[in-house]
Design an enzyme around this catalytic site. Structure first.
Site, short mmCIF file in Angstrom:
data_model
loop_
_atom_site.label_atom_id
_atom_site.label_comp_id
_atom_site.label_asym_id
_atom_site.label_seq_id
_atom_site.Cartn_x
_atom_site.Cartn_y
_atom_site.Cartn_z
N GLY A 138 -3.44 27.62 33.67
CA GLY A 138 -2.65 28.80 34.04
C GLY A 138 -3.47 29.81 34.82
N LEU A 139 -4.54 29.34 35.47
CA LEU A 139 -5.42 30.25 36.21
C LEU A 139 -5.29 30.05 37.72
CD1 LEU A 139 -8.55 30.01 33.84
CD2 LEU A 139 -6.80 31.80 33.88
N ASP A 169 0.50 34.37 42.59
CA ASP A 169 -0.81 33.70 42.55
C ASP A 169 -1.52 33.77 43.90
OD1 ASP A 169 0.33 33.01 40.12
OD2 ASP A 169 0.87 31.00 40.78
N SER A 186 -3.94 25.81 41.93
CA SER A 186 -3.20 25.42 43.14
C SER A 186 -3.28 26.50 44.20
CB SER A 186 -1.73 25.17 42.84
OG SER A 186 -1.55 24.54 41.63
N GLY A 220 -4.61 23.24 34.96
CA GLY A 220 -3.66 23.31 33.83
C GLY A 220 -3.93 24.46 32.89
C1 GLA Z 1 3.38 31.05 37.69
C2 GLA Z 1 3.95 31.21 39.09
C3 GLA Z 1 3.95 32.66 39.54
C4 GLA Z 1 4.59 33.58 38.49
C5 GLA Z 1 4.02 33.26 37.10
C6 GLA Z 1 4.69 34.05 36.02
O1 GLA Z 1 2.02 31.38 37.69
O2 GLA Z 1 3.19 30.44 40.01
O3 GLA Z 1 4.61 32.80 40.79
O4 GLA Z 1 5.98 33.43 38.50
O5 GLA Z 1 4.08 31.89 36.79
O6 GLA Z 1 4.45 35.39 36.15
#
Ligand code: GLA
Length: 421
Positions: free
Chosen positions: A158-159, A206, A162, A156
């Site tokens: 944002g790193l 990602d 998944s 959670g």
């Molecule tokens: C999430 C998504 C990515 C990208 C970012 C925003 O991390 O998994 O594919 O869209 O948001 O840049």
């Protein structure tokens, strides 16, 4: 998204009260080879025999190029030192057996009969990769395996916990079944697992970062064809650092907002009669925007078009191999990216804005949110000897706002997915 995680075991949690908020803790990822040994030991404990090997894949921060991957844009992510480990062994069966050190759920399923409906929660991010690679597996061959997951990438935050999970699984599956996939094919399998099996319609940034990054480098990623190029990003030797702040902001309705932004950007491309916003010319920005009637869609388009241009300019500044030389201009681009995500794309929350403002006020060259937004993390480009002071300033600002205390990491550009032992 629902990948398993532990806050790094070696790292004390930064849960200061308001009174001592100025002693922020910069946490480090656990040592990679010790973590791989731990994953192997957990496997043996769970399954009663030794794994064939241990594979791992890192989380990521996106340095710049946010919310553009699904519009064929340009991104500049890097892998971080927190990784997800998969200790695994092939079995002479067709059973996929799956466990995690962070969650009690156990999956035990016939690997020939995987369907998106049959697997939910974090196991979908592993089973989905085997499913996505299914057509590479020859008919007569068994596809059974035992896997133990041990994740270090904070959940959670944002790193991309998944993606780290999917990509560690992809490495293990490739090695166990000798499929002959290229790294890019594994990236694509991980993307398919996330979008078509786990049902999270993300853009591929990602997974590309997790598989294709190299130590000491950022990754120039062209999402039109997923071609990449390593970009020197050795901050430490230049007296600089990239400070990650996990704001620990609870995000609600993330998936719905993400899907809504994607839809807005598609509407914008449609209004411009272009296949994607990548096809817009940043030099004709005003002309493009004038065509879009809907005010919200117009702002979404302005973010995507200007953000792709910022990545191109950021990358051009790094062409001579130094960050130090251009730190002021690079910082300004980071700041402009955040402001655009806040004002035009509207994916920030108070914690992200406060962390960014506090970092800038404390002397960061530039700061922005990273990842999908609505919570998660920020990054700040700082003088290495000021990283602690900037973290302290952010912790103080959070305490003043009554926010949950944030956690801090240094983003050390790390190697992408691979085998550990
Ligand atoms: C999430 C998504 C990515 C990208 C970012 C925003 O991390 O998994 O594919 O869209 O948001 O840049």
């Amino acid at each position: 998204m629902t990948a398993p995680v532990s806050a790094s075991p070696a790292a004390p949690a930064a849960d200061q009260s308001a009174a001592d908020a100025t002693v922020a803790v910069l946490s480090a990822a656990p040592d990679r080879s010790e973590a791989a040994d731990r994953a192997a030991a957990l496997f043996e404990e769970a399954y009663g025999y030794q794994p064939d090997g241990v594979w791992s894949a890192p989380g990521r921060v996106n340095i710049i190029g946010e919310h553009v991957d699904y519009q064929d844009g340009l991104c500049l992510p890097m892998a971080i030192s927190h990784r997800c480990f998969a200790a695994a062994a092939r079995t002479p069966t067709d059973r996929l057996r799956l466990r995690s050190a962070q969650d009690a759920t156990i999956l035990d399923i016939d690997a020939r009969e995987l369907t998106p409906e049959a697997v939910t929660g974090w196991p979908a991010y592993v089973a989905g990769v085997l499913w996505a690679l299914g057509k590479r597996i020859s008919g007569g061959s068994t596809r059974g395996m035992d896997i133990m997951i041990d994740g270090q990438v904070p959940l959670g935050a944002g790193l991309s916990s998944s993606a780290a999970l999917e990509c560690a699984a992809a490495e293990a599956i490739e090695a166990l079944l000798t499929l002959g996939t290229t790294p890019l094919e594994r990236v694509r399998a991980a993307i398919t697992a996330e979008t078509d099996f786990a049902g999270a319609s993300t853009g591929g940034l990602d997974q590309s970062a997790s598989v294709l990054s190299h130590e000491g480098h950022a990754l120039y990623l062209d999402c039109r064809d997923f071609s990449t190029r390593p970009v020197p990003w050795d901050l430490a030797s230049q007296g600089l650092a990239l400070l990650i702040t996990d704001t620990r902001a609870e995000h609600s309705h993330v998936d719905g907002e993400y899907t809504a932004r994607r839809a807005d950007s598609e509407r914008a491309a449609e209004a411009l009669d272009l296949p994607t916003l990548r096809d817009a010319d940043p030099a004709r920005l005003e002309e493009h925007l004038a065509v879009i009637e809907d005010e919200v869609v117009r702002r979404r388009a302005r973010h995507v078009i200007t953000e792709i241009d910022r990545v191109a300019r950021f990358d051009a500044l790094l062409a001579d191999g130094t960050v130090r030389e251009h730190v002021t201009e690079l910082g300004a681009l980071l700041n402009a990216s955040h402001d655009s995500l806040r004002d035009d794309y509207e994916v920030t929350v108070a914690q992200l804005d406060v962390a960014v403002d506090a970092a800038r006020a404390a002397g960061a060259h530039g700061a922005r949110m990273t990842g999908g937004g609505f919570g998660g993390s920020t990054i700040a480009l700082v003088e290495a000897d000021q990283a602690q002071a900037v973290a302290d300033a952010i912790a103080t600002a959070f305490a003043e706002h009554g926010f949950t205390a944030p956690e801090f990491f240094l983003a050390l550009p790390s190697e992408g997915a691979g085998q550990d032992r």
